[in-house]
Design a protein around this motif. Structure first.
Motif, short mmCIF file in Angstrom:
data_model
loop_
_atom_site.label_atom_id
_atom_site.label_comp_id
_atom_site.label_asym_id
_atom_site.label_seq_id
_atom_site.Cartn_x
_atom_site.Cartn_y
_atom_site.Cartn_z
N THR A 147 5.46 -0.39 -4.86
CA THR A 147 5.75 -1.64 -4.69
C THR A 147 7.18 -2.16 -5.30
O THR A 147 7.60 -3.33 -5.24
N ARG A 181 -0.12 -7.86 -3.00
CA ARG A 181 -0.23 -6.95 -1.91
C ARG A 181 0.08 -5.46 -2.52
O ARG A 181 1.24 -5.50 -3.10
N GLY A 182 -0.58 -4.42 -2.02
CA GLY A 182 -0.10 -3.16 -2.50
C GLY A 182 -0.41 -2.56 -3.94
O GLY A 182 -0.07 -1.46 -4.33
N ASP A 194 -2.78 -4.03 1.86
CA ASP A 194 -1.15 -3.89 2.09
C ASP A 194 -1.17 -4.14 3.62
O ASP A 194 -1.91 -4.30 4.51
#
Length: 258
Positions: free
Chosen positions: A180, A55-56, A62
């Motif tokens: 991140t 994610r991200g 996200d």
């Protein structure tokens, strides 16, 4: 890329290749699924590989608030797409995440790790305020400085090492994914090998380190292997924090299919 939806509604992008037992490949700090571009062809004749953007990063979504538990749910969603259970291979901070996922009870049939980011006795931990400093740099959009700070203060690279990274081909993606870094710092927690919790984890596990890696990474790999009741450590040829790809491919294929 294919898509799967995590428990909190975040879309996770992944790619599937090969044939055989399912193996999910989980990357560490900075990188997305493309870090495995050279490894997938080594594994595909033997395994069905699943690589995904955490994610991200990349094509994955996200959420406004981060929690390690959400990343565990992301991995669970990818394992679900792989048929409900899978071998997992993870490196760097991704190895710390895979350990937390395994201890949370995800259906991991075998666990392979490459140099998790723990600090055993005798090796200094990152600064106590590493997360706060990184957050400030990112809030001021000083992504370049955030990356340099992480490499130096968190990984312990020398200024010359950091300068070499700046000249390398992946510096642009490092800056793109700099936000991140806070996720990976959170994943590492107190940097201690969770010896007591690992003692209850009986799944077959393999902990790898390269012959050319840092002493603190070698020590962390050995301590993790020693803490796993059904784990073993193995040193393979390679450079700093990297195993020669053909050797890594053969090793993982043998481990996943045995």
């Amino acid at each position: 890329m294919r898509k799967v939806v995590s428990r909190d509604g975040t879309t996770i992008a992944y790619e599937k290749s090969g044939d055989g037992p399912a193996i999910v490949l989980l990357n560490g700090a900075f990188r997305d699924h493309t870090i495995f571009d050279a490894l997938v062809p080594e594994l595909a004749p033997h395994c069905t590989t699943y690589v995904y953007d955490r994610r991200g990063r990349g094509e994955s979504g996200d959420a406004p608030e981060y929690a390690v538990e959400r990343e565990i749910e992301d991995l669970a969603a990818v394992i679900g797409a792989a048929g409900g259970e899978a071998v997992v291979f993870a490196g760097s901070t991704g190895a710390n995440l895979a350990i937390e996922a395994a201890l949370a009870g995800l259906p991991i049939t075998k666990l392979a790790l490459h140099e998790p980011f723990y600090r055993v006795d005798g090796f200094p931990k990152p600064p106590w305020n590493v997360a706060k400093t990184t957050r400030v740099l990112l809030s001021e959009d000083r992504r370049h400085e955030a990356v340099e700070y992480f490499l130096g203060s968190f990984l312990g690279l020398t200024p010359d090492n950091v300068a070499e990274w700046r000249r390398g081909p992946i510096w642009a993606i490092n800056e793109t994914n700099a936000h991140t870094l806070l996720y990976d710092i959170a994943i590492c927690g107190d940097h201690e090998v969770p010896v007591e919790r690992l003692a209850a984890y009986g799944t077959e596990s393999l902990v790898l380190n390269s012959s050319g890696t840092s002493e603190w990474l070698r020590a962390a790999a050995r301590a993790t292997a020693d803490a796993l009741p059904n784990g073993r450590g193995l040193e393979l040829p390679g450079s700093w924090h990297r195993i020669d790809m053909d050797v890594l491919g053969r090793t993982l294929a043998e481990f996943a299919t045995a």
